[in-house]
Design a protein around this motif. Structure first.
Motif, PDB file in Angstrom:
ATOM      1  N   THR A  20       0.827  -1.212   0.000  1.00 21.95           N
ATOM      2  CA  THR A  20       0.000   0.000   0.000  1.00 21.95           C
ATOM      3  C   THR A  20       0.858   1.257   0.000  1.00 21.95           C
ATOM      4  OG1 THR A  20      -0.186  -0.222   2.403  1.00 21.95           O
ATOM      5  CG2 THR A  20      -2.047  -0.997   1.082  1.00 21.95           C
ATOM      6  N   PHE A 110      -7.630  11.990   2.280  1.00 19.68           N
ATOM      7  CA  PHE A 110      -7.659  10.642   1.703  1.00 19.68           C
ATOM      8  C   PHE A 110      -6.996   9.713   2.706  1.00 19.68           C
ATOM      9  CE2 PHE A 110      -6.032   7.103  -0.684  1.00 19.68           C
ATOM     10  CZ  PHE A 110      -6.775   6.981  -1.854  1.00 19.68           C
ATOM     11  N   VAL A 112      -6.449   5.381   3.826  1.00 24.97           N
ATOM     12  CA  VAL A 112      -6.545   3.999   3.380  1.00 24.97           C
ATOM     13  C   VAL A 112      -6.919   3.144   4.582  1.00 24.97           C
ATOM     14  CG1 VAL A 112      -4.108   3.462   3.768  1.00 24.97           C
ATOM     15  CG2 VAL A 112      -5.362   2.250   1.970  1.00 24.97           C
ATOM     16  N   ASN A 137     -10.301   4.980   1.050  1.00 23.82           N
ATOM     17  CA  ASN A 137      -9.839   3.940   0.127  1.00 23.82           C
ATOM     18  C   ASN A 137      -9.756   2.614   0.891  1.00 23.82           C
ATOM     19  OD1 ASN A 137      -6.711   3.089  -1.442  1.00 23.82           O
ATOM     20  ND2 ASN A 137      -8.754   2.657  -2.180  1.00 23.82           N
ATOM     21  N   GLN A 139      -8.787  -0.950   0.966  1.00 26.53           N
ATOM     22  CA  GLN A 139      -8.014  -2.038   0.364  1.00 26.53           C
ATOM     23  C   GLN A 139      -8.389  -3.373   1.008  1.00 26.53           C
ATOM     24  OE1 GLN A 139      -5.465  -1.813  -2.065  1.00 26.53           O
ATOM     25  NE2 GLN A 139      -5.834   0.374  -2.374  1.00 26.53           N
ATOM     26  N   VAL A 176     -13.702   4.292  -2.110  1.00 28.33           N
ATOM     27  CA  VAL A 176     -13.104   3.656  -3.283  1.00 28.33           C
ATOM     28  C   VAL A 176     -12.634   2.270  -2.868  1.00 28.33           C
ATOM     29  CG1 VAL A 176     -11.330   3.756  -5.056  1.00 28.33           C
ATOM     30  CG2 VAL A 176     -12.334   5.884  -4.198  1.00 28.33           C
ATOM     31  N   THR A 177     -13.201   1.225  -3.483  1.00 27.22           N
ATOM     32  CA  THR A 177     -12.726  -0.127  -3.235  1.00 27.22           C
ATOM     33  C   THR A 177     -11.954  -0.611  -4.459  1.00 27.22           C
ATOM     34  OG1 THR A 177     -14.581  -1.354  -4.177  1.00 27.22           O
ATOM     35  CG2 THR A 177     -14.832  -0.565  -1.915  1.00 27.22           C
ATOM     36  N   VAL A 178     -11.292  -1.765  -4.323  1.00 27.82           N
ATOM     37  CA  VAL A 178     -10.373  -2.220  -5.374  1.00 27.82           C
ATOM     38  C   VAL A 178     -10.840  -3.499  -6.065  1.00 27.82           C
ATOM     39  CG1 VAL A 178      -8.394  -1.068  -4.343  1.00 27.82           C
ATOM     40  CG2 VAL A 178      -8.970  -3.388  -3.602  1.00 27.82           C
ATOM     41  N   ASN A 203      -6.500  -1.587  -8.367  1.00 32.84           N
ATOM     42  CA  ASN A 203      -5.085  -1.289  -8.188  1.00 32.84           C
ATOM     43  C   ASN A 203      -4.368  -1.567  -9.505  1.00 32.84           C
ATOM     44  OD1 ASN A 203      -5.436  -0.483  -5.562  1.00 32.84           O
ATOM     45  ND2 ASN A 203      -4.847  -2.440  -4.677  1.00 32.84           N
ATOM     46  N   TYR A 413      -9.014   8.009 -10.232  1.00 38.52           N
ATOM     47  CA  TYR A 413      -8.976   8.617  -8.898  1.00 38.52           C
ATOM     48  C   TYR A 413      -9.115  10.138  -8.994  1.00 38.52           C
ATOM     49  CZ  TYR A 413      -7.747   4.666  -5.871  1.00 38.52           C
ATOM     50  OH  TYR A 413      -7.778   3.516  -5.121  1.00 38.52           O
TER      51      TYR A 413
END
Length: 420
Positions: A20, A110, A112, A137, A139, A176-178, A203, A413
């Motif tokens: 990350t 922002f 994570v 975000n 992850q 925001v997911t990945v 990602n 993004y």
């Protein structure tokens, strides 16, 4: 016109080797044309050790390629000890809260989802202090991940974790997911009612830095020679050797291939590149079972990753059972970028398994289906050196170039943030 200011809370940032941290570095540097960016993170310490130069002050200010970085001193820790890790994480959390007052007013915040729960709460804090728009975000989902691997079986603790992380989701202006399965998890959390604004952005890998190299490329050969891999058929796991990948059971499958050879006569070697909380358990298992064809290799510097990834013939991409919709193994993007096929141990419907199956860039099985894992390894040994294997890897790389480059994801993004 002045650029908008964006504050990123990142537990780790380069030069730390955490995936990350590397990802957020590329994201931050990729958005510098649109934003004035500050990162609040810990001093380099991903492996638990801190250099002496980071032990004298509480905060360190740096500028890395145009990104302002404010580092927080934290205690050294052992990844194998829960209390040690928690102490380190709590130090980062409270240090980051205080550090927020050391940066100028921000337009966007922002954060994570790492460290678990604390990452989201820091984003909420930054939003309140700055009266800013907040992007969360995710992850990895927690407590779902903690529950899936049995890291904590205390129901009260996991329920409190869920309350806090749902609170962070509700207070965000954008999640925001990945992965598509992670978007589903947001909807499940809120049972389809008042679901926070959520998008999926994959990602990525920097395809200009990570790409296929010839087998006889000098740096690739040097890597293989250094670790006894020259002339071997190499099946590699590269990344965090931690709790979420079922490696303690997969090494028992690997044991069945102690004396294996490929159809073209090569000995088989299993390489683990990285570090993590169960590394010592794997080393002990290897030694107790005399598995001479298993080798453990330290994390590689970012600039050398291209050589280690290219040194393998096949790569693992694995998750433990219960991780679908909870986490997405981003290591796949680097593997695909160098054009290598994959042995996937991933739940059906998970983001990376969908990509592998849609592109036919590897062979997959469900976590826990060790018999099929063994069959898939045997398939690669029987087809080693053939066009079938090479074409599998090529299809994965083609998909990366078409859909999952750094520029494509970073542009998404940027667009989503500026639309808030």
């Amino acid at each position: 016109m002045d650029k908008k200011k964006l504050l990123i809370y990142a537990h780790y940032y380069i030069p730390d080797t955490a995936s990350t941290g590397q990802l957020l570095c590329e994201l931050a540097e990729g958005m510098l044309k649109q934003f004035d960016i500050t990162v609040i993170c810990v001093v380099p310490s991903y492996l638990g050790i801190i250099e002496d130069k980071y032990k004298t002050q509480k905060y360190y200010e740096e500028n890395i390629n145009g990104v302002k970085v404010l580092r927080i001193r934290v205690p050294e820790f052992s990844k194998a000890k829960k209390t040690s890790r928690i102490k380190n994480i709590v130090a980062y959390f409270f240090g980051a809260i205080a550090a927020t007052f050391k940066v100028e007013k921000q337009d966007y915040v922002f954060s994570v989802s790492q460290p678990p729960i604390f990452g989201g709460l820091l984003g909420v804090w930054g939003k309140w202090i700055n009266h800013a728009k907040y992007i969360y975000n995710i992850q990895d989902f927690n407590p779902e991940q903690v529950i899936a691997v049995g890291y904590s079986r205390n129901k009260l603790i996991t329920e409190i974790m869920m309350i806090f992380d749902k609170f962070s989701c509700k207070r965000s202006d954008l999640i925001v997911t990945v992965g598509r399965d992670l978007v589903e998890t947001v909807h499940k959390r809120f049972r389809g009612k008042k679901v926070p604004n959520t998008v999926m952005i994959n990602n990525w890998i920097n395809e200009k830095e990570i790409y296929p190299l010839p087998k006889n490329q000098p740096k690739v050969m040097e890597f293989k020679n250094n670790y006894g891999l020259d002339g071997k058929f190499v099946i590699m796991y590269s990344g965090n050797i931690g709790l979420y990948y079922d490696l303690e059971n997969l090494i028992k499958v690997i044991e069945k291939f102690k004396d294996a050879k490929t159809s073209d006569g090569r000995n088989v070697s299993f390489a683990f590149v990285g570090a993590g909380s169960i590394l010592e358990k794997l080393i002990t298992y290897k030694e107790e079972h005399h598995m001479d064809n298993v080798v453990f290799i330290p994390y590689q510097a970012k600039g050398d990753l291209i050589y280690s990834l290219n040194a393998a013939d096949i790569h693992w991409c694995v998750n433990a059972k219960g991780i679908k919709g909870v986490s997405c193994p981003s290591k796949y993007y680097g593997v695909a970028a160098v054009g290598k096929p994959v042995i996937g141990v991933l739940e059906s419907g998970s983001e990376v398994r969908c990509i592998i199956e849609n592109t036919n860039s590897g062979l997959c099985s469900e976590p826990g289906d060790y018999e099929l894992v063994e069959q898939n390894i045997n398939w690669f040994l029987e087809n080693a050196g053939t066009d079938k294997v090479m074409e599998m890897g090529n299809r994965g790389r083609t998909y990366i170039l078409d859909y999952l480059t750094r520029d494509i994801s970073i542009a998404k993004y940027t667009k989503e943030i500026l639309s808030l």
